[in-house]
Structure formats: structure tokens, C-alpha cells
Write a protein that holds these residues in place. Structure first.
Motif, PDB file in Angstrom:
ATOM      1  N   ASN A 157      54.397  37.702  43.023  1.00  0.00           N
ATOM      2  CA  ASN A 157      55.824  37.522  42.770  1.00  0.00           C
ATOM      3  C   ASN A 157      56.583  38.747  43.293  1.00  0.00           C
ATOM      4  OD1 ASN A 157      58.392  37.865  41.104  1.00  0.00           O
ATOM      5  ND2 ASN A 157      57.773  35.783  40.591  1.00  0.00           N
ATOM      6  N   PRO A 158      57.703  38.528  43.993  1.00  0.00           N
ATOM      7  CA  PRO A 158      58.388  39.698  44.563  1.00  0.00           C
ATOM      8  C   PRO A 158      58.997  40.618  43.515  1.00  0.00           C
ATOM      9  CG  PRO A 158      59.641  37.675  44.962  1.00  0.00           C
ATOM     10  CD  PRO A 158      58.326  37.257  44.403  1.00  0.00           C
ATOM     11  N   TYR A 159      59.162  40.125  42.290  1.00  0.00           N
ATOM     12  CA  TYR A 159      59.904  40.912  41.311  1.00  0.00           C
ATOM     13  C   TYR A 159      59.068  41.474  40.167  1.00  0.00           C
ATOM     14  CZ  TYR A 159      64.002  38.950  43.627  1.00  0.00           C
ATOM     15  OH  TYR A 159      64.951  38.607  44.554  1.00  0.00           O
ATOM     16  N   PHE A 160      57.919  40.858  39.869  1.00  0.00           N
ATOM     17  CA  PHE A 160      57.123  41.403  38.752  1.00  0.00           C
ATOM     18  C   PHE A 160      55.638  41.267  39.043  1.00  0.00           C
ATOM     19  CE2 PHE A 160      58.199  37.013  37.520  1.00  0.00           C
ATOM     20  CZ  PHE A 160      56.957  36.470  37.211  1.00  0.00           C
ATOM     21  N   THR A 161      54.848  42.073  38.342  1.00  0.00           N
ATOM     22  CA  THR A 161      53.393  42.025  38.542  1.00  0.00           C
ATOM     23  C   THR A 161      52.723  41.494  37.271  1.00  0.00           C
ATOM     24  OG1 THR A 161      53.080  44.241  37.704  1.00  0.00           O
ATOM     25  CG2 THR A 161      53.409  44.034  40.067  1.00  0.00           C
ATOM     26  N   TYR A 162      51.543  40.947  37.457  1.00  0.00           N
ATOM     27  CA  TYR A 162      50.724  40.513  36.322  1.00  0.00           C
ATOM     28  C   TYR A 162      49.425  41.305  36.388  1.00  0.00           C
ATOM     29  CZ  TYR A 162      47.491  37.660  33.605  1.00  0.00           C
ATOM     30  OH  TYR A 162      46.543  37.252  32.706  1.00  0.00           O
ATOM     31  N   ASP A 163      49.259  42.253  35.456  1.00  0.00           N
ATOM     32  CA  ASP A 163      48.078  43.106  35.429  1.00  0.00           C
ATOM     33  C   ASP A 163      47.186  42.628  34.278  1.00  0.00           C
ATOM     34  OD1 ASP A 163      46.180  45.018  35.229  1.00  0.00           O
ATOM     35  OD2 ASP A 163      47.559  46.722  35.200  1.00  0.00           O
ATOM     36  N   ALA A 164      46.252  41.751  34.608  1.00  0.00           N
ATOM     37  CA  ALA A 164      45.457  41.086  33.566  1.00  0.00           C
ATOM     38  C   ALA A 164      44.651  42.078  32.739  1.00  0.00           C
ATOM     39  CB  ALA A 164      44.536  40.060  34.220  1.00  0.00           C
ATOM     40  N   SER A 165      44.365  43.245  33.288  1.00  0.00           N
ATOM     41  CA  SER A 165      43.543  44.198  32.526  1.00  0.00           C
ATOM     42  C   SER A 165      44.280  44.683  31.280  1.00  0.00           C
ATOM     43  CB  SER A 165      43.155  45.390  33.408  1.00  0.00           C
ATOM     44  OG  SER A 165      44.277  46.211  33.620  1.00  0.00           O
ATOM     45  N   LYS A 166      45.601  44.521  31.255  1.00  0.00           N
ATOM     46  CA  LYS A 166      46.379  45.027  30.117  1.00  0.00           C
ATOM     47  C   LYS A 166      46.776  43.933  29.128  1.00  0.00           C
ATOM     48  CE  LYS A 166      47.588  49.174  32.264  1.00  0.00           C
ATOM     49  NZ  LYS A 166      48.470  50.262  32.566  1.00  0.00           N
ATOM     50  N   CYS A 167      46.294  42.733  29.384  1.00  0.00           N
ATOM     51  CA  CYS A 167      46.726  41.600  28.560  1.00  0.00           C
ATOM     52  C   CYS A 167      45.992  41.582  27.216  1.00  0.00           C
ATOM     53  CB  CYS A 167      46.445  40.309  29.325  1.00  0.00           C
ATOM     54  SG  CYS A 167      46.904  38.844  28.397  1.00  0.00           S
ATOM     55  N   ILE A 168      46.736  41.369  26.141  1.00  0.00           N
ATOM     56  CA  ILE A 168      46.110  41.293  24.812  1.00  0.00           C
ATOM     57  C   ILE A 168      46.091  39.841  24.301  1.00  0.00           C
ATOM     58  CG2 ILE A 168      46.649  43.681  24.161  1.00  0.00           C
ATOM     59  CD1 ILE A 168      49.054  42.512  22.565  1.00  0.00           C
ATOM     60  N   CYS A 170      48.341  37.693  23.545  1.00  0.00           N
ATOM     61  CA  CYS A 170      49.169  37.445  22.360  1.00  0.00           C
ATOM     62  C   CYS A 170      49.918  36.123  22.477  1.00  0.00           C
ATOM     63  CB  CYS A 170      50.169  38.581  22.188  1.00  0.00           C
ATOM     64  SG  CYS A 170      51.378  38.655  23.521  1.00  0.00           S
ATOM     65  N   ASN A 171      49.914  35.554  23.683  1.00  0.00           N
ATOM     66  CA  ASN A 171      50.529  34.241  23.890  1.00  0.00           C
ATOM     67  C   ASN A 171      52.057  34.261  23.960  1.00  0.00           C
ATOM     68  OD1 ASN A 171      51.220  31.254  23.166  1.00  0.00           O
ATOM     69  ND2 ASN A 171      49.046  31.262  23.616  1.00  0.00           N
ATOM     70  N   LEU A 186      52.686  28.514  32.299  1.00  0.00           N
ATOM     71  CA  LEU A 186      51.579  29.386  31.888  1.00  0.00           C
ATOM     72  C   LEU A 186      50.700  28.711  30.842  1.00  0.00           C
ATOM     73  CD1 LEU A 186      53.521  32.765  31.460  1.00  0.00           C
ATOM     74  CD2 LEU A 186      52.290  31.945  33.464  1.00  0.00           C
ATOM     75  N   THR A 187      49.425  29.038  30.897  1.00  0.00           N
ATOM     76  CA  THR A 187      48.509  28.607  29.834  1.00  0.00           C
ATOM     77  C   THR A 187      47.570  29.766  29.528  1.00  0.00           C
ATOM     78  OG1 THR A 187      47.052  27.745  31.542  1.00  0.00           O
ATOM     79  CG2 THR A 187      48.359  26.133  30.350  1.00  0.00           C
ATOM     80  N   ILE A 188      46.840  29.639  28.426  1.00  0.00           N
ATOM     81  CA  ILE A 188      45.736  30.571  28.199  1.00  0.00           C
ATOM     82  C   ILE A 188      44.492  29.831  28.676  1.00  0.00           C
ATOM     83  CG2 ILE A 188      44.393  31.848  26.496  1.00  0.00           C
ATOM     84  CD1 ILE A 188      47.175  33.019  26.666  1.00  0.00           C
ATOM     85  N   ALA A 189      43.926  30.314  29.766  1.00  0.00           N
ATOM     86  CA  ALA A 189      42.734  29.661  30.308  1.00  0.00           C
ATOM     87  C   ALA A 189      41.489  30.314  29.704  1.00  0.00           C
ATOM     88  CB  ALA A 189      42.717  29.814  31.829  1.00  0.00           C
ATOM     89  N   ALA A 194      36.669  35.237  26.945  1.00  0.00           N
ATOM     90  CA  ALA A 194      37.025  34.963  28.351  1.00  0.00           C
ATOM     91  C   ALA A 194      38.473  34.518  28.510  1.00  0.00           C
ATOM     92  CB  ALA A 194      36.100  33.898  28.918  1.00  0.00           C
ATOM     93  N   SER A 195      39.201  34.342  27.402  1.00  0.00           N
ATOM     94  CA  SER A 195      40.542  33.770  27.546  1.00  0.00           C
ATOM     95  C   SER A 195      41.510  34.749  28.210  1.00  0.00           C
ATOM     96  CB  SER A 195      41.072  33.322  26.189  1.00  0.00           C
ATOM     97  OG  SER A 195      41.092  34.414  25.318  1.00  0.00           O
ATOM     98  N   ARG A 196      42.338  34.218  29.107  1.00  0.00           N
ATOM     99  CA  ARG A 196      43.298  35.005  29.876  1.00  0.00           C
ATOM    100  C   ARG A 196      44.524  34.168  30.159  1.00  0.00           C
ATOM    101  NH1 ARG A 196      42.861  40.229  29.557  1.00  0.00           N
ATOM    102  NH2 ARG A 196      41.753  39.472  27.750  1.00  0.00           N
ATOM    103  N   VAL A 197      45.648  34.821  30.382  1.00  0.00           N
ATOM    104  CA  VAL A 197      46.845  34.090  30.781  1.00  0.00           C
ATOM    105  C   VAL A 197      46.668  33.608  32.212  1.00  0.00           C
ATOM    106  CG1 VAL A 197      49.287  34.342  31.338  1.00  0.00           C
ATOM    107  CG2 VAL A 197      48.368  35.349  29.262  1.00  0.00           C
ATOM    108  N   SER A 198      47.080  32.370  32.426  1.00  0.00           N
ATOM    109  CA  SER A 198      46.916  31.845  33.771  1.00  0.00           C
ATOM    110  C   SER A 198      48.186  31.105  34.191  1.00  0.00           C
ATOM    111  CB  SER A 198      45.704  30.906  33.751  1.00  0.00           C
ATOM    112  OG  SER A 198      45.854  29.900  34.687  1.00  0.00           O
TER     113      SER A 198
END
Ligand code: SF4
Ligand code: SF4
Ligand code: SF4
Ligand code: FES
Length: 954
Positions: A157-168, A170-171, A186-189, A194-198
Motif C-alpha cells: 500500500n502506498p500509504y501504510f505498512t503491515y508489519d506482521a511481526s508486531k501484530c498481537i 487483537c482483531n 480483513l480476516t484472521i487467517a 498460527a493466526s494472523r491478520v490477512s
């Protein structure tokens, strides 16, 4: 107005007549029934630790950090999901709770990179704050086990990043995308560890359904979703509340700043139009304000073939004034005029029309609303008595049936579209009347009960057919009509709509919509408790635009759907200040507050205040100015913030008129299409550089606040004042607030408006005066502004723009989410990643007939001209109809549109142009000439800039 951190109550506010009192840590607190213990605690000044809760979203109860003890209850309930019950005694602190919370935080932190010092959200991270709040001192689990620390960043995305290593996990982002935005991208995959935002099907954000509204970024409590500008610049140090300068929703934003630089624009959660939500334009697309293309020095030239010459402000202003006076001396006082802009503030617009009337001495002032919502002004004034929408946006939350006619809020009013979709997900029913299958017809968990996919140009036939059903089946509100409306006009109208030729069966041949669908939609609208109509340019930009607006008002009055929340007639205004520019007297026949210039009593009030004599004759409308330029009687134009060479129909006619004039003064940020024909250029200031007000589609007046000094050294209003002075007419203001004071003095619907009150109330919906000191959210409550509601006959007359063998298709035009109007701003941002050119949508059947393949060039020929675009084959459009947008000047969409216009207001008939479409291999002649002319004009601009640069270097 300087606020960086706001209180987060954890869960949304609940509204209830019933109050409950509970005790939290020994403090009694009384809250509306349904309020969570967490919110009640915050009310009582007690902050319960939290991570997955935030007050813009319904609670989810996943992080277990907000546990409390409740007397008489077993275990440790989550305060965010537990509603208050009378007499509850809650403890938020105990050794046991402290232990649990530490344990929870330990688990989170054991899977979180400990790089706080170099993290972009350092100092603005809820995870960091909570670690501090619970007193976390050690993490026993270490990093040796499984973790997510090596997950890759998604920077698509040109405006924001998604850094999965920092995801908690929280939904919050997932819920924001669902509840706030309504996109469900978005979903929690995965499960468990193993769950992560996707995004989408585990896609990069840019390839998913994400529309980049930023709601997930706002909701994220960690650095997982972060604005790229924050990563680059660090956290802001101060902020100011201001208003978005894009669409008519008028979202309130916190401009977060470092010195004079914007770090990010955050939607203001106290914003009364947007309640903390935004779209990609206001949230992210503000980079144009510092774009290198901005022109920051005044310039003049004698002929449009001469190089531009940079001069001082004084020289430019004096030159413009002397040219205007020279032209008037030679060709008469009516030979010059001005165009105001719906992108400018109320105060700026007011000054330009005052300049025309008081200093030019005529009424030759018009505005870009001429080409969008002028029929709204006319139609609503005739029927209801006021040229404005009847409701607040929030009113839609009480609607049972929502009818959208000729509008696509998902693209043009996105934040309101999200609110509308929220109401639709709660169960309200939707009727869409549009030739095209817009995003509103079907979106996640929302589907229109009826999509009346009519032929362009047949709106009036449709509205009469809907009215026919309502009246012949006795579905109208007879009591409302008897009490509130002019019964004679109602009887005429009733006789008219009940005629067999207005039946859905008769009209089906015209509209192309089966009669049973029209009948079903009419019954649904009339029988639903609260029916609200929202409409856009698909109503107004027609030969019968004004008739259709009146038809809409007729329908609402006949069914009693005016004068309370949840109902009404609501024009969705395109640009940020269309409502305001009309209110401020931008039309040639009306003084501020929609009072006719021929009214001597009104005129004398203005004459006394302005110390001048006003011409009682209405001036020229924009199309008349062009005609007069071509016949040699109109020679000078001051154009502030508008780009008529791109936005107005029949481009060749417009450019011929501009070429014929002797002095065009353009005030703008960029050398726009009109400026290429100009002789004087005044550098304008962006919304970030000015104080003033905008009025949105709800009549809501909101403050625009200066967050940085004007880059060209002068505010736009100061330029108009200086021009007036150079013309020999003095205006005395030291701040835009004084201009508003004058507007309030002279305009009955604004009598109570001033900056202090706007600051106190957040915003004000006019009328605001002695009868309504805090403004008027809903209009026409007890009676219509005109007294009795007036029904108007809406005889369908087919447009003269007919399809023929030579031009067998109908072209209709519209907008897209990522671009705005003529695109001058959004084309200079990363939004071009979503939409880098205008394309032509064509139905597979029409494409096949013409041997057109997807994404290949096609020529579009109308009676007015020809252009070439890339074809996109889609069944969003119906057979026989093609569609394009007009955001890029080189597309030449308006080369094809014609001079046809609304019978009452001259609003162009952009929505119906008969065309032929054929495969081609090269650009049109017009496009080639356009490219050549643009190159020439840029060379004439850069000649001056290179000369200036070498002078500095010598
Ligand atoms: S930016 Fe908006 S649309 Fe995209 S994922 Fe986030 S909330 Fe959903
Ligand atoms: S991305 Fe942010 S908001 Fe979404 S689940 Fe992860 S931490 Fe929570
Ligand atoms: S919805 Fe309109 S006012 Fe709101 S952020 Fe988007 S463009 Fe700006
Ligand atoms: S804040 Fe209540 S469970 Fe997360």
C-alpha cells in the motif's frame, strides 16, 4: 484546538432513557443502560488496562487484560464485554488482577520484537503503554520458542505498512474494516498460534479488496499498521482540527504536525460529519499541497503565446486591475466577470462575488455549482422553499428504506456510504435507481432490494411512474399532505401522475425497467416507516435535472417523508463547499442567502453595508460568459480555484471562448488547464494554509484552520481584497472571521454564525439565528420553509440528445473513489496507483459487436467531438450504455459532452451523450493538439523558471 491524545473510553457510547448506577473502586457512577463496565470506569476517572477494546468498535473480549472483580460474581469478567447492572460493585485493582494482567502481557511481549527505541510508534503505542501500566518487569518465556518475529512486512500500500511481526491479533483492524468501513477486506487467517491478520485471500493489501480508508490503521494499537509518513518523519508534536478539502461529506481531521510539516491526517473522532472515519482522499492524499508543480510566485504575460514572467504580488495585482479597467473602459462594465469555486472557503467565495458586484459593478459571477447542483437549488426552492438538503448524515441511522438515485456514495461520498451501509446491515432496505451497477447495489452483507437500472435520461419518467403507483394504490400520507402541503398543487399533481401514460407499464418502454420492479420499489418506499432519498449528479446533470429534483421532493412530500429524522430529500454534494459557494451568493441572480438581486429591499441592505450601488439585473451564467466571449462582448475573467477548461462541457467551445478573451486571471495551486489560457496567475493556497469555513452537504459549517503559513506569502482572501483595492474599492478585514461576521450580518440564515460559536459547538448547521441559536439539524419540521409544500408537475420530455444509427450508444459520466473532480489534486498523489487513466466501460455485447477487446484503445465520437480511451469490458454497464470518468485532462471526456443543459438552470447534460465507439490505434486529433499545446505552455512556464534560477546563480 491543539490535541494529540484523546480519551479512549474503550467501548462505544450507549444511548438509553434508562440510567444505572454502579460502584467502581468505591466511586459511584451513573451511566445509560447498556454501557460497559469499562466505559463506566473511564467515566469515573478509572482507567482499566485494555488492548483489544477501543471506543470506536464493539467490544470483542479477546485480550483478557481488562479483567475486573465484581462482588457476588465468580471469576474475573472482562470489563469491556460486561454491561453495567444497577448496584454492581466493581474492583479494578487487586493483587490477583495484577498477576493475571502481568501474565497476559508477558505472553504478548514474548512474541513481540523488543525494538521500542527504533519503532515508528515509539511513544504512541498502546502495547508499550500497557506494559508500563501493568508493571511488566521480566519476560520469562524468552524468544527461543516459536515466534513471528521474522514475518515479512507488506509494503504494497502506498500509504501504510503491515508489519506482521508486531501484530498481537487483537482483531481491532478486522472489526474496523467491518464495522466502521464496511469493506470486510480483513480476516484472521489460521488458528491458535498460527493466526494472523490477512488482507483478502492472504494477499498483499494492494491486491485485496482494501480501499485504503485507514480505519484499520487508526484502530491498530501497535506498530503493525502504520502510516509511511510516520515511519519516515516520526511522531507529530502538535495538532490542529480542520476540515477535509475534498468531498461534500466534510470530514473533520486532526492535522498532526511537526513544525510546519504535516505528519499525518487523523480523522477526528469528535467530527460531527464523520465520527472518526475517513476515506483514502482525506486521510492520505494531501501530498499535493507540497507538490513540486505548485506555482509559488505571481506571474503575468501579455499574450498566451508569451513566456510567463514572475513578478511581485503588487505588480501582478495592479496589472490585473489595470487590464480589467482597460477592458471595461473599452467594452463596457459588463465585459468582465468572475467564477467562484466550491473548493474555496465560504469567506473567499463571498469576497469574490462581493468584488464582482461592488468593484466590477455588475453581477457577472457564477460558480462551478452551475455544472453540478444548480438544479438542486432551483428544484428544492420551488417545492420545499430552501435550496439545501433536509437532514444530517446521522439521520440515516433512523431510516427504514433508503433510496439512492443517480449517486454512488461509495466512490464520491465514501464516509457517508460507510454509515449508510452500517444502517443497511442493521436491516434497512435499499432501492438504487442508476443506469449502472454501482458499488452500492451489492457489497458485503448489503444488497439492494431493487436496482432500477434505467436508461440514462429517463429519470423523470421513472419518478412519475413511482408516484403513479403510490397515488393509484393509495399509499400516500393523506394527513401529512392535508396539514403540510398546498392542497391545490397536490390535486393537480395527483391527477397528473395518476394518468395511465405515467403508469410503470407505460413508462417501462421509456425507462427500460420492468413495471413490476417499479411497482415493488414504490410500495417499499411508501410503506416503509421512514423513507429517505439521497441523490447526486445522476439526477441534476440532465436536460430535466430541475424537474427531477422537484419530482423527488413531490414523492417525499406525498409519502410524509419530510420533517423528522430518518427521512428527507438529500442532495449529495460533490465538492467540499458546493453548498457554501451557493449559499454565499455565487449565482448571477442571487445575493448571499439565495435572495434575488432584483429585490430592492435586500439590495439596499447590501448597498448600505458595502457602500456601493448594485446592479439590479442578473449577470451572466458561465455558458453565457462563453457565448459572450465568442461574440466579442465579454473579455475579462477572474477565475478562483476552478478549472473550467477541463470541467465544463464541450471543451472546444470553452477553449475557443477562453482564447477570445483579453485578460484571464487564474488563482490556483497549479498551472491548470484554464491557466494555460491565462494572462495573470495568482498562486493560491491549499486548505492547510488558510483559515475559513466549508459548508458540507448537511448544511454543516465547519472550520478550516491554518496549520502552515501560505506558501506563496498571501492567503486567497487577501489577494481578492488587494485586487478590489487596486480597482479602487476598499474592503477592510484583518481576518476571515470578520468576513464571516459580515456574512452573518447580511444573511438571515447565518445571523447566529460566528467563529467563536463554531469553536464551541464543533460545527453549525444553518439556519442558525434567533429562532435556532445552535443551528438546524433537520429542516421543515413543523412547516416547510416556504409555508406549504408545493407539488410541481413533472412531465417527462425526452432529451434532444437522441441515439441514432450514427451515434447508437449513450455515454454517461461519473467519478471514482481514488480521484477527485478534475484530478488536479489527487493526480499529484499516490492515488494514481489505483486509477492512472480514465477508461471507457462498455458492455460485453456492445464490445463484441464492435470487435473491441479488453484494455485496447477505442475512439468515442459524439456530435461535439472525439477522444480515445482504453476500453474496459464489464457488465456493470447495461447494453447500449458506456461510461467514463473525467479526472484526467488528456482523456478529453468533455470534448465529447455537448452544450445541452437543464431547462431551468443551464446545468450541463453530462449524463447523456449519444456516441459511437470503435477500435482505433492512435489518439484523436484533439488529444494530439492538446498534448502539443500543453508542451508549449509548460515550456513557456519553465522558460521563466529557468531564467529565474540562472539569475539567482549569477
Ligand atoms: S484500509 Fe480500510 S478498507 Fe483497507 S483493510 Fe483497512 S479498514 Fe479495510
Ligand atoms: S494488525 Fe494491529 S489491530 Fe490488527 S490484529 Fe494486529 S495488532 Fe491488532
Ligand atoms: S469522505 Fe470526503 S470529506 Fe471525508 S475524507 Fe473522504 S474525501 Fe474527505
Ligand atoms: S480489552 Fe477487554 S478483553 Fe481486551
Amino acid at each position: 484546538m491543539n490535541q494529540l491524545n484523546e480519551i479512549d473510553y474503550g467501548t462505544p457510547e450507549k444511548i438509553s432513557d434508562q440510567m444505572v448506577t454502579i460502584e467502581i473502586d468505591g466511586v459511584a457512577v451513573t451511566v445509560p443502560q447498556g454501557t460497559s463496565v469499562m466505559r463506566a470506569a473511564t467515566d469515573a476517572g478509572v482507567n482499566v488496562p485494555k488492548l483489544c477494546a477501543t471506543d470506536s468498535l464493539e467490544p470483542f473480549g479477546s485480550c483478557r487484560l481488562c479483567l475486573v472483580e465484581i462482588e457476588g460474581r465468580r471469576g474475573y469478567p472482562a470489563s469491556c464485554t460486561t454491561p453495567c447492572e444497577s448496584g454492581m460493585k466493581v474492583k479494578t485493582q487487586s493483587p490477583k488482577l495484577a498477576d493475571i494482567r502481568k501474565g497476559v502481557m508477558e505472553l504478548y511481549i514474548s512474541d513481540h520484537p523488543l525494538d521500542c527505541l527504533t519503532c515508528p510508534t515509539n511513544g504512541n503505542c498502546e502495547l508499550q503503554d500497557m506494559a508500563g501500566v501493568v508493571g511488566l518487569r521480566e519476560v520469562r518465556y524468552g524468544y527461543e520458542g516459536k515466534n513471528h518475529l521474522d514475518l515479512k512486512k507488506d509494503e504494497s500500500n502506498p500509504y501504510f505498512t503491515y508489519d506482521a511481526s508486531k501484530c498481537i491479533v487483537c482483531n481491532r483492524c478486522v472489526r474496523a474494516c467491518e464495522e466502521t468501513q464496511g469493506t470486510f477486506a480483513l480476516t484472521i487467517a489460521g488458528r491458535g498460534f498460527a493466526s494472523r491478520v490477512s488482507a483478502g485471500q492472504s494477499q498483499p493489501f494492494m491486491e485485496s479488496e482494501c480501499v485504503s480508508c485507514g480505519a484499520c490503521v487508526d484502530a491498530c494499537p501497535t506498530a503493525t499498521l502504520t502510516e509511511k509518513t510516520v515511519i519516515m518523519m516520526g511522531q507529530a508534536e502538535h495538532s490542529k482540527i480542520t476540515t477535509c478539502a475534498y468531498c461534500g461529506v466534510g470530514c473533520s481531521f486532526k492535522a498532526e504536525m511537526k513544525g510546519n510539516e504535516v505528519v499525518r491526517m487523523v480523522p477526528n473522532k469528535n467530527g460531527q460529519a464523520n465520527h472518526g472515519h475517513s476515506c483514502v482522499k482525506g486521510r492520505f492524499a494531501w501530498g499535493y499541497a507540497t507538490h513540486k508543480d505548485r506555482i509559488l510566485n505571481p506571474m503575468i504575460r501579455k499574450h498566451i503565446s508569451d513566456p510567463w514572467q514572475e513578478v511581485s504580488w503588487d505588480e501582478a495585482i495592479n496589472y490585473a486591475a489595470s487590464e480589467f479597467r482597460r477592458i471595461q473602459a473599452k467594452s463596457g462594465k459588463d465585459s468582465i466577470g468572475a467564477i467562484t469555486s466550491s473548493r474555496c472557503t465560504n469567506e473567499e467565495t463571498y469576497l469574490v462575488q462581493k468584488l464582482v458586484r461592488a468593484a466590477f459593478g455588475n453581477n457577472n459571477v457564477d460558480t462551478c455549482a452551475r455544472v453540478c447542483h444548480s438544479p438542486t437549488g432551483f428544484g428544492l426552492k420551488q417545492t420545499l422553499g430552501e435550496s439545501a438538503g433536509t437532514q444530517t448524515f446521522d439521520s440515516v441511522m433512523k431510516s427504514d428504506v433508503i433510496m439512492i438515485i443517480g449517486a454512488n456514495p461509495a466512490a464520491a461520498h465514501p464516509v457517508f456510504a460507510s454509515q449508510m451501509k452500517r444502517r443497511l446491515r442493521q436491516g434497512a432496505k435499499l432501492i438504487v435507481i442508476d443506469p449502472r451497477t454501482t458499488e452500492m447495489v451489492k457489497s458485503p452483507h448489503v444488497e439492494a432490494a431493487y436496482h432500477l437500472k434505467l436508461r440514462p435520461g429517463t429519470n423523470v419518467a421513472m419518478i412519475s411512474a413511482l408516484a403513479h403507483v403510490i397515488m393509484t394504490e393509495g399509499l400516500h400520507d393523506a394527513d401529512f399532505v392535508a396539514q403540510r402541503c398546498d392542497t391545490q398543487s397536490f390535486e393537480f399533481w395527483k391527477q397528473f401522475v395518476m394518468k395511465p401514460e405515467n403508469s410503470p407499464e407505460s413508462m417501462a418502454a421509456i425507462t427500460g425497467v420492468p413495471a413490476d420492479e417499479i411497482r415493488g420499489a414504490a410500495r417499499l418506499y411508501a410503506a416503509g416507516n421512514n423513507g429517505a432519498i439521497y441523490y447526486g449528479l445522476g439526477v441534476t446533470e440532465h436536460a430535466q435535472g430541475s424537474t427531477m429534483v422537484m419530482g423527488i421532493a413531490n414523492l417525499a412530500m406525498a409519502t410524509g417523508n419530510v420533517g423528522r429524522e430518518g427521512v428527507g430529500v438529500n442532495p449529495l454534494r460533490g465538492q467540499n463547499n458546493v453548498q457554501g459557494s451557493c449559499d454565499m451568493g455565487s449565482f448571477p441572480h442571487e445575493l448571499p442567502g439565495y435572495r434575488h438581486i432584483s429585490d430592492s429591499t435586500v439590495r439596499s441592505q447590501f448597498e448600505a453595508e458595502w457602500k456601493c450601488t448594485l446592479d439590479p439585473e442578473p449577470g451572466l451564467r458561465i455558458p453565457n460568459m462563453f457565448d459572450a466571449a465568442l461574440d466579442g462582448s465579454f473579455k475579462g475573467l477572474y477565475c478562483e480555484g476552478e478549472d473550467i477548461a477541463q470541467s465544463d462541457p464541450n471543451t472546444q467551445h470553452v477553449t475557443a471562448a477562453l482564447t477570445a478573451m483579453e485578460c484571464i486571471v487564474v488563482q490556483d495551486l497549479f498551472l491548470n488547464e484554464t491557466a494555460k489560457f491565462a494572462h495573470v496567475f495568482f498562486p493560491g493556497s491549499s486548505f492547510l494554509e488558510k483559515d475559513g469555513t466549508f459548508t458540507n452537504a448537511e448544511r454543516r459549517i465547519s472550520r478550516v484552520r491554518k496549520v502552515m503559513p501560505p506558501k506563496a506569502g498571501k492567503s486567497d482572501w487577501e489577494v481578492t481584497v488587494a485586487l478590489a483595492k487596486a480597482l479602487g474599492y476598499e474592503m477592510h478585514y484583518s481576518h476571515p472571521s470578520e468576513i464571516m461576521d459580515e456574512i452573518a450580518l447580511l444573511t438571515p440564515t447565518f445571523h447566529g454564525v460566528n467563529y467563536k460559536k463554531i469553536d464551541q459547538l464543533g460545527s453549525i448547521q444553518w439556519p442558525c439565528n434567533a429562532q435556532a441559536p445552535n443551528g438546524t439539524p433537520t429542516m421543515h419540521i413543523d412547516e416547510f420553509v416556504r409555508g406549504k409544500g408545493q407539488f410541481m408537475i413533472t412531465q417527462f420530455i425526452a432529451t434532444s440528445e437522441k441515439v441514432t444509427q450514427k451515434y447508437p450508444l449513450i455515454l454517461t459520466t461519473g467519478r471514482i473513489l481514488s480521484q477527485y473532480n478534475v484530478g488536479a489534486q489527487t493526480r499529484r498523489t499516490e492515488n494514481v496507483q489505483w486509477h492512472s487513466e480514465d477508461v471507457l466501460e462498455i458492455h460485453p455485447h456492445d464490445a463484441e459487436e464492435r470487435n473491441i477487446r479488453d484494455r485496447t484503445w477505442v475512439g468515442i465520437q459524439s456530435r461535439a467531438g472525439q477522444t480515445v480511451l482504453r476500453a474496459v469490458i464489464t457488465d456493470r454497464v447495461q447494453p447500449g450504455v458506456v461510461y467514463t470518468t473525467f479526472h484526467f485532462p488528456e482523456s478529453g471526456a468533455n470534448v465529447i459532452t455537448t452544450d445541452n443543459s437543464d431547462w431551468a438552470t443551464n446545468c450541463p447534460e453530462y449524463k447523456v451523450t449519444a456516441v459511437q465507439v470503435m477500435p482505433v490505434t492512435q489518439h484523436s486529433e484533439w488529444q494530439k493538439n492538446f498534448a502539443h499545446f500543453t508542451q508549449e505552455q509548460l515550456a513557456l512556464l519553465h522558460a521563466e523558471q529557468s531564467a529565474a534560477a540562472s539569475a539567482v546563480n549569477q
